[in-house]
Scaffold this motif. Structure first.
Motif, PDB file in Angstrom:
ATOM      1  N   ALA A  10       0.811  -1.215   0.000  1.00 39.04           N
ATOM      2  CA  ALA A  10       0.000   0.000   0.000  1.00 39.04           C
ATOM      3  C   ALA A  10       0.850   1.274   0.000  1.00 39.04           C
ATOM      4  O   ALA A  10       0.400   2.317  -0.481  1.00 39.04           O
ATOM      5  CB  ALA A  10      -0.937   0.009   1.212  1.00 39.04           C
ATOM      6  N   ILE A  11       2.067   1.210   0.508  1.00 38.20           N
ATOM      7  CA  ILE A  11       2.892   2.413   0.665  1.00 38.20           C
ATOM      8  C   ILE A  11       3.153   3.134  -0.659  1.00 38.20           C
ATOM      9  O   ILE A  11       2.932   4.351  -0.737  1.00 38.20           O
ATOM     10  CB  ILE A  11       4.194   2.087   1.432  1.00 38.20           C
ATOM     11  CG1 ILE A  11       3.858   1.823   2.900  1.00 38.20           C
ATOM     12  CG2 ILE A  11       5.216   3.209   1.312  1.00 38.20           C
ATOM     13  CD1 ILE A  11       5.024   1.326   3.736  1.00 38.20           C
ATOM     14  N   PRO A  12       3.605   2.459  -1.740  1.00 36.49           N
ATOM     15  CA  PRO A  12       3.820   3.214  -2.986  1.00 36.49           C
ATOM     16  C   PRO A  12       2.544   3.863  -3.523  1.00 36.49           C
ATOM     17  O   PRO A  12       2.589   4.984  -4.046  1.00 36.49           O
ATOM     18  CB  PRO A  12       4.341   2.154  -3.972  1.00 36.49           C
ATOM     19  CG  PRO A  12       4.878   1.065  -3.123  1.00 36.49           C
ATOM     20  CD  PRO A  12       4.059   1.077  -1.876  1.00 36.49           C
ATOM     21  N   SER A  13       1.422   3.198  -3.373  1.00 41.44           N
ATOM     22  CA  SER A  13       0.154   3.775  -3.828  1.00 41.44           C
ATOM     23  C   SER A  13      -0.195   5.023  -3.029  1.00 41.44           C
ATOM     24  O   SER A  13      -0.672   6.020  -3.594  1.00 41.44           O
ATOM     25  CB  SER A  13      -0.969   2.749  -3.700  1.00 41.44           C
ATOM     26  OG  SER A  13      -0.710   1.641  -4.521  1.00 41.44           O
ATOM     27  N   VAL A  14       0.044   4.989  -1.738  1.00 38.97           N
ATOM     28  CA  VAL A  14      -0.225   6.152  -0.893  1.00 38.97           C
ATOM     29  C   VAL A  14       0.673   7.315  -1.308  1.00 38.97           C
ATOM     30  O   VAL A  14       0.219   8.460  -1.403  1.00 38.97           O
ATOM     31  CB  VAL A  14      -0.031   5.813   0.605  1.00 38.97           C
ATOM     32  CG1 VAL A  14      -0.054   7.065   1.468  1.00 38.97           C
ATOM     33  CG2 VAL A  14      -1.088   4.825   1.075  1.00 38.97           C
ATOM     34  N   VAL A  15       1.954   7.024  -1.573  1.00 42.67           N
ATOM     35  CA  VAL A  15       2.886   8.084  -1.976  1.00 42.67           C
ATOM     36  C   VAL A  15       2.403   8.741  -3.267  1.00 42.67           C
ATOM     37  O   VAL A  15       2.375   9.969  -3.380  1.00 42.67           O
ATOM     38  CB  VAL A  15       4.309   7.520  -2.146  1.00 42.67           C
ATOM     39  CG1 VAL A  15       5.227   8.539  -2.809  1.00 42.67           C
ATOM     40  CG2 VAL A  15       4.876   7.099  -0.805  1.00 42.67           C
ATOM     41  N   ILE A  16       2.006   7.932  -4.238  1.00 41.66           N
ATOM     42  CA  ILE A  16       1.539   8.482  -5.516  1.00 41.66           C
ATOM     43  C   ILE A  16       0.246   9.267  -5.326  1.00 41.66           C
ATOM     44  O   ILE A  16       0.088  10.361  -5.868  1.00 41.66           O
ATOM     45  CB  ILE A  16       1.385   7.361  -6.554  1.00 41.66           C
ATOM     46  CG1 ILE A  16       2.771   6.835  -6.939  1.00 41.66           C
ATOM     47  CG2 ILE A  16       0.633   7.848  -7.778  1.00 41.66           C
ATOM     48  CD1 ILE A  16       2.757   5.576  -7.757  1.00 41.66           C
ATOM     49  N   ASP A  17      -0.680   8.725  -4.532  1.00 38.52           N
ATOM     50  CA  ASP A  17      -1.936   9.437  -4.283  1.00 38.52           C
ATOM     51  C   ASP A  17      -1.695  10.774  -3.584  1.00 38.52           C
ATOM     52  O   ASP A  17      -2.316  11.786  -3.918  1.00 38.52           O
ATOM     53  CB  ASP A  17      -2.886   8.579  -3.446  1.00 38.52           C
ATOM     54  CG  ASP A  17      -3.445   7.400  -4.216  1.00 38.52           C
ATOM     55  OD1 ASP A  17      -3.291   7.369  -5.460  1.00 38.52           O
ATOM     56  OD2 ASP A  17      -4.019   6.497  -3.581  1.00 38.52           O
ATOM     57  N   ARG A  18      -0.784  10.781  -2.618  1.00 34.73           N
ATOM     58  CA  ARG A  18      -0.491  12.031  -1.906  1.00 34.73           C
ATOM     59  C   ARG A  18       0.173  13.043  -2.826  1.00 34.73           C
ATOM     60  O   ARG A  18      -0.026  14.240  -2.683  1.00 34.73           O
ATOM     61  CB  ARG A  18       0.394  11.762  -0.697  1.00 34.73           C
ATOM     62  CG  ARG A  18      -0.336  11.054   0.435  1.00 34.73           C
ATOM     63  CD  ARG A  18       0.619  10.674   1.556  1.00 34.73           C
ATOM     64  NE  ARG A  18       1.235  11.811   2.178  1.00 34.73           N
ATOM     65  CZ  ARG A  18       0.734  12.489   3.211  1.00 34.73           C
ATOM     66  NH1 ARG A  18      -0.413  12.102   3.733  1.00 34.73           N
ATOM     67  NH2 ARG A  18       1.364  13.523   3.723  1.00 34.73           N
ATOM     68  N   SER A  19       0.965  12.571  -3.784  1.00 37.10           N
ATOM     69  CA  SER A  19       1.632  13.502  -4.697  1.00 37.10           C
ATOM     70  C   SER A  19       0.628  14.203  -5.601  1.00 37.10           C
ATOM     71  O   SER A  19       0.890  15.297  -6.093  1.00 37.10           O
ATOM     72  CB  SER A  19       2.681  12.769  -5.539  1.00 37.10           C
ATOM     73  OG  SER A  19       2.060  11.967  -6.517  1.00 37.10           O
ATOM     74  N   ARG A  20      -0.494  13.574  -5.835  1.00 33.32           N
ATOM     75  CA  ARG A  20      -1.536  14.209  -6.638  1.00 33.32           C
ATOM     76  C   ARG A  20      -2.197  15.353  -5.865  1.00 33.32           C
ATOM     77  O   ARG A  20      -2.620  16.333  -6.454  1.00 33.32           O
ATOM     78  CB  ARG A  20      -2.609  13.193  -7.013  1.00 33.32           C
ATOM     79  CG  ARG A  20      -2.139  12.168  -7.993  1.00 33.32           C
ATOM     80  CD  ARG A  20      -3.250  11.205  -8.328  1.00 33.32           C
ATOM     81  NE  ARG A  20      -2.750  10.133  -9.155  1.00 33.32           N
ATOM     82  CZ  ARG A  20      -3.020   8.861  -8.979  1.00 33.32           C
ATOM     83  NH1 ARG A  20      -3.820   8.485  -8.003  1.00 33.32           N
ATOM     84  NH2 ARG A  20      -2.521   7.957  -9.774  1.00 33.32           N
ATOM     85  N   LYS A  21      -2.278  15.211  -4.562  1.00 32.91           N
ATOM     86  CA  LYS A  21      -2.934  16.213  -3.729  1.00 32.91           C
ATOM     87  C   LYS A  21      -1.987  17.345  -3.354  1.00 32.91           C
ATOM     88  O   LYS A  21      -2.371  18.497  -3.304  1.00 32.91           O
ATOM     89  CB  LYS A  21      -3.450  15.568  -2.434  1.00 32.91           C
ATOM     90  CG  LYS A  21      -4.547  14.567  -2.657  1.00 32.91           C
ATOM     91  CD  LYS A  21      -4.944  13.936  -1.345  1.00 32.91           C
ATOM     92  CE  LYS A  21      -5.943  12.818  -1.559  1.00 32.91           C
ATOM     93  NZ  LYS A  21      -6.223  12.078  -0.340  1.00 32.91           N
ATOM     94  N   PHE A  22      -0.756  17.000  -3.019  1.00 34.05           N
ATOM     95  CA  PHE A  22       0.211  17.976  -2.529  1.00 34.05           C
ATOM     96  C   PHE A  22       1.334  18.120  -3.546  1.00 34.05           C
ATOM     97  O   PHE A  22       2.150  17.236  -3.706  1.00 34.05           O
ATOM     98  CB  PHE A  22       0.808  17.520  -1.191  1.00 34.05           C
ATOM     99  CG  PHE A  22      -0.219  17.148  -0.171  1.00 34.05           C
ATOM    100  CD1 PHE A  22      -1.034  18.104   0.397  1.00 34.05           C
ATOM    101  CD2 PHE A  22      -0.384  15.828   0.215  1.00 34.05           C
ATOM    102  CE1 PHE A  22      -1.987  17.755   1.341  1.00 34.05           C
ATOM    103  CE2 PHE A  22      -1.335  15.478   1.157  1.00 34.05           C
ATOM    104  CZ  PHE A  22      -2.137  16.442   1.712  1.00 34.05           C
TER     105      PHE A  22
END
Length: 179
Positions: free
Chosen positions: A64-76
């Protein structure tokens, strides 16, 4: 007490340092790594999955960690850093001859490029496995690895080849002219 709470406590007690280090490689920032790990834990344990063992739970969190990093990069969207404003970045550049700071170089990559590089060399996944893991096409993963290769070569001052058939780790410089 919910049935998943003891397993979550065990994951945090036994596996948190490794998971946090993994998240820090992907984010390049220890503070953000804590947030990413927290989000990955929430994603993993909030879906009602049953884990038979702590290893299985850790594997789900790690995935789940790489997906979270990518998702957060879309927001911030981070503001690009000016090396003159950050003396530690300038110091890293002067220390490059003595020590190759791969972690610092990874920070300079885009989140998807960084995820592809870490999954390729830290988790030792193939291009096909990375594309399945991130939900991307094989060609897209190859493009991210190629772009990351060029950026890392410029940052680390060496020729890097991140193609799938290359087995040399990112931290080792290649002999000039050998691919």
């Amino acid at each position: 007490m919910a049935r998943w709470e003891p397993l979550l406590e065990q994951v945090m007690r036994e596996r948190a340092p490794r998971l946090l280090a993994y998240a820090a490689m992907l984010t390049g920032d220890d503070a953000e790594a804590h947030d990413v790990l927290q989000d990955a834990l929430v994603r993993t344990f909030s879906r009602g999955r049953r884990f038979d063992h702590v290893n299985q739970a850790e594997a789900y969190v790690r995935r789940a960690i790489p997906s979270v990093v990518i998702d957060r990069s879309r927001k911030f969207r981070p503001v690009p850093r000016d090396p003159a404003d950050h003396p530690q970045v300038a110091a890293q550049a002067s220390d490059r001859d003595a020590v190759m700071d791969v972690r610092g170089a990874l920070r300079e990559l885009a989140p998807r490029e960084r995820a592809c590089v870490v999954l390729r060399f830290y988790d030792d996944l193939t291009v096909a496995q990375i594309s399945a893991h991130l939900g991307l096409a094989d060609g897209t993963v190859k493009r991210y690895l190629s772009d990351a290769s060029a950026k890392l070569a410029g940052l680390l001052g060496s020729e890097l080849d991140l193609r799938e058939e290359n087995t040399v780790p990112v931290t080792a410089p290649l002999v000039k002219g050998r691919r």
